[in-house]
Design a protein around this motif. Structure first.
Motif, PDB file in Angstrom:
ATOM      1  N   VAL A   1      51.666  55.601  28.190  1.00 21.29           N
ATOM      2  CA  VAL A   1      52.498  56.650  28.042  1.00 21.29           C
ATOM      3  C   VAL A   1      52.171  58.100  28.091  1.00 21.29           C
ATOM      4  CG1 VAL A   1      53.960  57.624  26.048  1.00 21.29           C
ATOM      5  CG2 VAL A   1      54.099  55.363  26.324  1.00 21.29           C
ATOM      6  N   ALA A   2      50.527  58.169  28.091  1.00 20.54           N
ATOM      7  CA  ALA A   2      50.022  59.391  27.944  1.00 20.54           C
ATOM      8  C   ALA A   2      49.808  59.979  29.310  1.00 20.54           C
ATOM      9  CB  ALA A   2      48.462  59.311  27.396  1.00 20.54           C
ATOM     10  N   ILE A   3      49.614  58.908  30.476  1.00 20.88           N
ATOM     11  CA  ILE A   3      49.566  59.079  31.648  1.00 20.88           C
ATOM     12  C   ILE A   3      50.916  59.618  32.251  1.00 20.88           C
ATOM     13  CG2 ILE A   3      49.125  58.009  34.132  1.00 20.88           C
ATOM     14  CD1 ILE A   3      47.167  56.109  32.719  1.00 20.88           C
ATOM     15  N   GLY A   4      52.030  59.012  31.702  1.00 20.00           N
ATOM     16  CA  GLY A   4      53.341  59.209  32.354  1.00 20.00           C
ATOM     17  C   GLY A   4      53.474  60.745  31.888  1.00 20.00           C
ATOM     18  N   VAL A   5      53.274  60.946  30.529  1.00 16.04           N
ATOM     19  CA  VAL A   5      53.537  62.257  30.012  1.00 16.04           C
ATOM     20  C   VAL A   5      52.466  63.548  30.908  1.00 16.04           C
ATOM     21  CG1 VAL A   5      53.121  63.779  27.881  1.00 16.04           C
ATOM     22  CG2 VAL A   5      54.020  61.649  27.859  1.00 16.04           C
ATOM     23  N   SER A   6      51.373  63.017  31.231  1.00 17.53           N
ATOM     24  CA  SER A   6      50.570  63.938  31.974  1.00 17.53           C
ATOM     25  C   SER A   6      50.871  64.392  33.504  1.00 17.53           C
ATOM     26  CB  SER A   6      49.149  63.257  32.123  1.00 17.53           C
ATOM     27  OG  SER A   6      48.598  63.161  30.593  1.00 17.53           O
ATOM     28  N   LEU A   7      51.705  63.186  33.905  1.00 12.06           N
ATOM     29  CA  LEU A   7      52.390  63.421  35.241  1.00 12.06           C
ATOM     30  C   LEU A   7      53.456  64.262  35.234  1.00 12.06           C
ATOM     31  CD1 LEU A   7      52.297  59.785  36.789  1.00 12.06           C
ATOM     32  CD2 LEU A   7      51.043  61.796  37.632  1.00 12.06           C
TER      33      LEU A   7
END
Length: 95
Positions: free
Chosen positions: A25-31
């Motif tokens: 989720v954090a990676i998706g939000v970062s993208l």
């Protein structure tokens, strides 16, 4: 989850699953929120996909069901898509 993952992370298997999900989720939000860092986040995502691959192999070898992967065929097909995900993460975040 590979049996050795609990020794490395010192979390139980549910904890490892929750932590990896939170990281996804954090990676998706970062993208979405860090457009200037897309290339770096894409490289991190590719590394994440690579890091979870041993767990996918173990799930196939030990015939563990999970997330709709309830046959050997489904688990095997997923193994072949993992490199595609790595390549896609790198390709889609290049400039």
């Amino acid at each position: 989850m590979p049996d050795w993952s609990t020794k490395v992370t010192r979390l139980d298997k549910d904890g490892v699953v929750i932590a990896s999900g939170a990281l996804e989720v954090a990676i998706g939000v970062s993208l979405v929120t860090l457009p200037r860092e897309q290339r770096r986040v894409g490289a991190f995502l590719a590394a994440f996909f690579t890091a979870v691959f041993p767990g996918n192999i173990e799930q196939y070898l030990k015939r563990r069901n999970g997330f709709g992967l309830d046959t050997d065929k489904k688990r095997l097909v997923r193994l072949f898509f993992q490199p595609v995900l790595v390549a896609w993460a790198l390709w889609s975040t290049r400039r």
